[in-house]
Motif scaffolding. Structure first.
Motif, PDB file in Angstrom:
ATOM      1  N   ARG A 297      40.987 -19.904 -10.207  1.00  0.00           N
ATOM      2  CA  ARG A 297      40.113 -20.869  -9.314  1.00  0.00           C
ATOM      3  C   ARG A 297      38.903 -20.427  -8.989  1.00  0.00           C
ATOM      4  O   ARG A 297      37.995 -21.334  -8.452  1.00  0.00           O
ATOM      5  N   GLN A 298      38.407 -19.030  -9.044  1.00  0.00           N
ATOM      6  CA  GLN A 298      37.177 -18.368  -8.660  1.00  0.00           C
ATOM      7  C   GLN A 298      36.162 -18.801  -9.872  1.00  0.00           C
ATOM      8  O   GLN A 298      35.029 -18.591  -9.483  1.00  0.00           O
ATOM      9  N   VAL A 299      36.574 -19.069 -11.144  1.00  0.00           N
ATOM     10  CA  VAL A 299      35.891 -19.271 -12.179  1.00  0.00           C
ATOM     11  C   VAL A 299      34.730 -20.211 -12.158  1.00  0.00           C
ATOM     12  O   VAL A 299      33.346 -19.868 -12.142  1.00  0.00           O
TER      13      VAL A 299
ATOM     14  N   SER B 113      28.093 -13.208 -15.056  1.00  0.00           N
ATOM     15  CA  SER B 113      28.039 -11.838 -14.693  1.00  0.00           C
ATOM     16  C   SER B 113      29.009 -11.415 -13.467  1.00  0.00           C
ATOM     17  O   SER B 113      29.606 -10.093 -13.868  1.00  0.00           O
ATOM     18  N   TRP B 114      29.258 -12.242 -12.424  1.00  0.00           N
ATOM     19  CA  TRP B 114      29.935 -11.818 -11.651  1.00  0.00           C
ATOM     20  C   TRP B 114      31.579 -11.922 -12.004  1.00  0.00           C
ATOM     21  O   TRP B 114      32.363 -10.997 -11.781  1.00  0.00           O
ATOM     22  N   ILE B 115      31.710 -13.079 -12.873  1.00  0.00           N
ATOM     23  CA  ILE B 115      33.084 -13.210 -13.248  1.00  0.00           C
ATOM     24  C   ILE B 115      33.618 -11.956 -14.048  1.00  0.00           C
ATOM     25  O   ILE B 115      34.763 -11.278 -14.084  1.00  0.00           O
ATOM     26  N   LYS B 116      32.680 -11.579 -15.081  1.00  0.00           N
ATOM     27  CA  LYS B 116      33.016 -10.546 -16.073  1.00  0.00           C
ATOM     28  C   LYS B 116      33.255  -9.194 -15.337  1.00  0.00           C
ATOM     29  O   LYS B 116      34.155  -8.417 -15.649  1.00  0.00           O
ATOM     30  N   VAL B 117      32.363  -8.992 -14.243  1.00  0.00           N
ATOM     31  CA  VAL B 117      33.038  -7.587 -13.443  1.00  0.00           C
ATOM     32  C   VAL B 117      33.945  -7.692 -12.327  1.00  0.00           C
ATOM     33  O   VAL B 117      34.784  -6.911 -12.384  1.00  0.00           O
TER      34      VAL B 117
ATOM     35  N   GLY C  23      41.938  -9.960 -14.429  1.00  0.00           N
ATOM     36  CA  GLY C  23      42.575 -11.401 -14.122  1.00  0.00           C
ATOM     37  C   GLY C  23      42.350 -12.524 -15.024  1.00  0.00           C
ATOM     38  O   GLY C  23      43.119 -13.475 -15.051  1.00  0.00           O
ATOM     39  N   VAL C  24      41.047 -12.483 -15.488  1.00  0.00           N
ATOM     40  CA  VAL C  24      40.944 -13.713 -16.632  1.00  0.00           C
ATOM     41  C   VAL C  24      40.526 -12.767 -17.745  1.00  0.00           C
ATOM     42  O   VAL C  24      39.947 -11.674 -17.879  1.00  0.00           O
ATOM     43  N   ILE C  25      40.633 -13.614 -18.823  1.00  0.00           N
ATOM     44  CA  ILE C  25      40.261 -13.034 -19.989  1.00  0.00           C
ATOM     45  C   ILE C  25      39.362 -14.238 -20.943  1.00  0.00           C
ATOM     46  O   ILE C  25      39.597 -15.226 -20.601  1.00  0.00           O
ATOM     47  N   ARG C  26      38.634 -13.680 -22.048  1.00  0.00           N
ATOM     48  CA  ARG C  26      37.911 -14.752 -22.529  1.00  0.00           C
ATOM     49  C   ARG C  26      38.433 -15.321 -23.810  1.00  0.00           C
ATOM     50  O   ARG C  26      39.548 -14.721 -24.591  1.00  0.00           O
ATOM     51  N   LYS C  27      38.328 -16.595 -23.780  1.00  0.00           N
ATOM     52  CA  LYS C  27      38.913 -17.110 -25.073  1.00  0.00           C
ATOM     53  C   LYS C  27      37.734 -17.917 -25.734  1.00  0.00           C
ATOM     54  O   LYS C  27      36.733 -18.393 -25.457  1.00  0.00           O
ATOM     55  N   LYS C  28      37.722 -17.432 -27.188  1.00  0.00           N
ATOM     56  CA  LYS C  28      36.441 -17.669 -27.967  1.00  0.00           C
ATOM     57  C   LYS C  28      36.502 -19.327 -28.167  1.00  0.00           C
ATOM     58  O   LYS C  28      37.328 -19.834 -28.388  1.00  0.00           O
ATOM     59  N   LEU C  29      35.351 -19.816 -27.917  1.00  0.00           N
ATOM     60  CA  LEU C  29      34.972 -21.353 -28.409  1.00  0.00           C
ATOM     61  C   LEU C  29      34.908 -21.414 -29.838  1.00  0.00           C
ATOM     62  O   LEU C  29      34.004 -20.640 -30.634  1.00  0.00           O
ATOM     63  N   PRO C  30      35.037 -22.394 -30.599  1.00  0.00           N
ATOM     64  CA  PRO C  30      34.962 -22.609 -31.982  1.00  0.00           C
ATOM     65  C   PRO C  30      33.608 -22.521 -32.205  1.00  0.00           C
ATOM     66  O   PRO C  30      33.034 -22.039 -33.308  1.00  0.00           O
ATOM     67  N   GLY C  31      32.346 -23.152 -31.527  1.00  0.00           N
ATOM     68  CA  GLY C  31      31.114 -23.083 -31.755  1.00  0.00           C
ATOM     69  C   GLY C  31      30.406 -22.048 -31.425  1.00  0.00           C
ATOM     70  O   GLY C  31      29.209 -21.819 -31.061  1.00  0.00           O
ATOM     71  N   GLY C  32      31.105 -20.867 -31.003  1.00  0.00           N
ATOM     72  CA  GLY C  32      30.390 -19.636 -30.472  1.00  0.00           C
ATOM     73  C   GLY C  32      30.541 -19.653 -28.945  1.00  0.00           C
ATOM     74  O   GLY C  32      31.151 -20.728 -28.433  1.00  0.00           O
TER      75      GLY C  32
ATOM     76  N   HIS D 174      32.528 -18.395 -25.041  1.00  0.00           N
ATOM     77  CA  HIS D 174      33.600 -18.307 -24.608  1.00  0.00           C
ATOM     78  C   HIS D 174      33.932 -18.943 -23.600  1.00  0.00           C
ATOM     79  O   HIS D 174      33.052 -19.378 -22.668  1.00  0.00           O
ATOM     80  N   GLU D 175      35.168 -19.306 -23.116  1.00  0.00           N
ATOM     81  CA  GLU D 175      35.430 -19.676 -21.771  1.00  0.00           C
ATOM     82  C   GLU D 175      36.475 -18.596 -21.252  1.00  0.00           C
ATOM     83  O   GLU D 175      36.965 -17.873 -21.886  1.00  0.00           O
ATOM     84  N   TRP D 176      36.308 -18.757 -19.696  1.00  0.00           N
ATOM     85  CA  TRP D 176      37.661 -17.649 -19.165  1.00  0.00           C
ATOM     86  C   TRP D 176      38.841 -18.616 -19.168  1.00  0.00           C
ATOM     87  O   TRP D 176      39.021 -19.670 -18.511  1.00  0.00           O
ATOM     88  N   VAL D 177      40.046 -17.693 -19.140  1.00  0.00           N
ATOM     89  CA  VAL D 177      41.382 -18.182 -19.065  1.00  0.00           C
ATOM     90  C   VAL D 177      41.938 -17.192 -18.442  1.00  0.00           C
ATOM     91  O   VAL D 177      41.725 -16.060 -18.420  1.00  0.00           O
ATOM     92  N   GLU D 178      43.189 -17.947 -17.703  1.00  0.00           N
ATOM     93  CA  GLU D 178      43.927 -16.885 -16.866  1.00  0.00           C
ATOM     94  C   GLU D 178      44.631 -15.882 -17.882  1.00  0.00           C
ATOM     95  O   GLU D 178      45.042 -16.129 -19.061  1.00  0.00           O
ATOM     96  N   ASN D 179      44.722 -14.624 -17.569  1.00  0.00           N
ATOM     97  CA  ASN D 179      45.334 -13.372 -18.316  1.00  0.00           C
ATOM     98  C   ASN D 179      46.781 -13.156 -17.925  1.00  0.00           C
ATOM     99  O   ASN D 179      47.134 -12.905 -16.755  1.00  0.00           O
TER     100      ASN D 179
END
Ligand SMILES: Nc1ncnc2c1ncn2[C@@H]1O[C@H](COP(=O)(O)OP(=O)(O)O)[C@@H](O)[C@H]1O
Ligand SMILES: [Mg+2]
Length: 466
Positions: free
Chosen positions: A212-214, A220-224, A180-189, A191-196
């Motif tokens: 909204r839940q992020v 660890s919860w978001i990931k799973v 439901g969300v995917i990782r977006k890499k941040l320039p400085g290393g 990630h942040e979660w964005v909508e998929n």
């Protein structure tokens, strides 16, 4: 088996699948499509609060009546209805929870067409094996028999992962939905979660359901649960649960080390995520932890050059470097005192700290060292005080540093600490506490210094030609 994030339609899809199967069962000579199913969940509570509820929401409610639902001896939905082609569907769906061994026993003699394993990652492999041996026995002309299952992402050491990603046994199919969300890499290393945009079932969910839940959830919860990545949600057992008291052990303010009170002590955890915990043992025996220095993706020299030494020179400038004691993991240094490339050797030779390996690195001894300071009072005050700005240690004490919960039903925990962002600084703290208790291998350092002095002599000799 289907693995997906929360709200992806797994349960609805599973109910629909079983229902389709009931309707598609080849009719017997009387035109009856007979089959018998079992829905399995790990606890009775969850069985009632979600599995049965979800099933009835679709197939047994004010609008939909296909038969009757009985609650005992086993909660069972008896479906009995005619299809437009004149045939009759006659099916049973029994609901069984595994925390009621009696219920599982009631199922034993029964002939079953298929299983729906709801939240399959919560079921042990033994249960799956038991079910796998019991389907396909009813009716005689079974059109389809087998097991279906739905789950959130399990951990990589779970049997499900092994089956889906490694063994891929014949006859099994594993489906993995997009997160439901995917990782977006941040320039400085990082990630942040964005909508998929490719997430499934979005049109049946509230707007921004996933994103909204992020903000309020642990990574660890978001990931799973939202990203549908394999992993574990930290639900473990805090290692210092018995000893730690946030109110008692954390000072109101950041702490400073006071030169006249005694020497500075550093506990080190080496490796690619190094940590250095700085403390001072007061004359009365109380340990004050004044600073945590933590890094990721650095070797020991870079960590020393960029983080530890600058802090020592700035925050602890009244402490002569050579009087500062450092303690670390004895592994790798205890035996060969002349390995100048061991991290403790580097601290000694290149940074002029007085470095010692601790006498042992068995986890139990290390936890006991910390526990001793946490448990004891000195002059009516706790023997341990943590500076208010040591946030990572504090979070670790409050539960982040933990025994991992094992993936079996019931509360069972592994006996080793979970490796996570709290474990490295906490390992370093353990060496510090061991050092503060004098639980040190003194002879290593003597040998090490002798050996490096010897080497220097040899080098000097060869340079001068002798
Ligand atoms: N095909 C569908 N049509 C309409 N609503 C659906 C459909 N599939 C799922 N939903 C709705 O989407 C939500 C999440 O579905 P659910 O099956 O509970 O997901 P999961 O089990 O993956 O968490 C529920 O409110 C459900 O009613
Ligand atoms: Mg569900």
């Amino acid at each position: 088996m289907i693995m997906g994030p929360l709200g992806s339609g797994k349960t609805t899809g599973s109910v629909q699948r079983v229902f389709d199967q009931m309707c598609e069962q080849e009719p017997d000579k009387f035109g009856v499509r007979a089959s018998r199913w079992v829905a399995v969940r790990n606890t009775y509570n969850q069985l009632f609060s979600s599995t049965i509820k979800d099933w009835c929401e679709l197939l047994h409610n004010e609008k939909v009546r296909l038969g009757k639902f009985v609650k005992s001896p086993l909660p069972t939905h008896y479906l009995h209805f005619r299809l437009p082609d004149g045939t009759t569907v006659k099916s049973e769906m029994m609901f069984i929870a595994l925390d009621r061994p009696d219920d599982a026993n009631k199922m034993r003699g029964t002939q079953i067409t298929g299983f729906w394993l709801n939240e399959v990652k919560e079921l042990s492999k033994e249960v799956i094996d038991m079910c796998d041996g019991r389907h396909g026995r009813y009716p005689d002309n079974c059109s389809w028999s087998g097991m279906i299952g739905d789950t959130n992402a399990p951990d990589t050491d779970h049997w499900y992962y092994q089956f889906a990603e490694e063994l891929k046994p014949k006859g099994w199919k594993f489906f993995r939905q997009p997160g439901g969300v995917i990782r977006k890499k941040l320039p400085g290393g990082g990630h942040e979660w964005v909508e998929n945009p490719n997430a499934e079932n979005l049109h049946n969910l509230r707007k921004r359901y996933y994103i909204r839940q992020v903000p309020s959830k642990k990574d660890s919860w978001i990931k799973v649960n939202l990203a549908n990545e394999y992993g574990s949600v930290s639900t473990g057992k805090p290692i210092y649960e018995e000893n730690w008291d946030d109110v008692k052990h954390v000072s109101k303010y950041p702490l400073a080390a006071i030169p006249s009170f005694g020497r500075l002590m550093l506990g080190f955890d080496f490796g690619r995520t190094p940590a250095c915990i700085i403390g001072q043992l007061m004359p009365n025996g109380k340990l004050r932890v004044v600073k945590e220095l933590i890094a990721t993706g650095m070797g020991i020299r870079k960590f020393m050059d960029e983080i530890v030494m600058p802090s020592l020179k700035k925050d602890f400038k009244k402490f002569p470097i050579k009087d500062i004691e450092a303690y670390g993991d004895p592994s790798g240094t205890a035996k060969s005192g002349n390995d100048e490339n061991s991290p403790l050797g580097i601290l000694n030779d290149e940074y002029n700290l007085t470095a010692y390996p601790t006498a042992t690195n068995t986890p139990l001894r290390r936890w006991e060292s910390v526990g001793w300071f946490l448990d004891n009072d000195i002059d009516g005050h706790p023997a341990f005080e943590l500076g208010a700005d040591c946030h990572v240690l504090k979070k670790g004490f409050n539960g982040g540093y933990q025994f991992r919960r094992l993936n079996v039903s019931g509360e069972k925990y592994s006996e080793a600490a979970d490796k996570n962002s709290y474990s490295h600084p906490h390992d370093a703290l353990q060496y510090l506490c061991q050092g503060a208790q004098g639980e040190i291998n003194y002879s290593w350092r003597d040998q090490h210094i002798d050996a490096s002095a010897y080497k220097q002599t040899v080098v000097a000799d060869s340079v001068t030609g002798y």
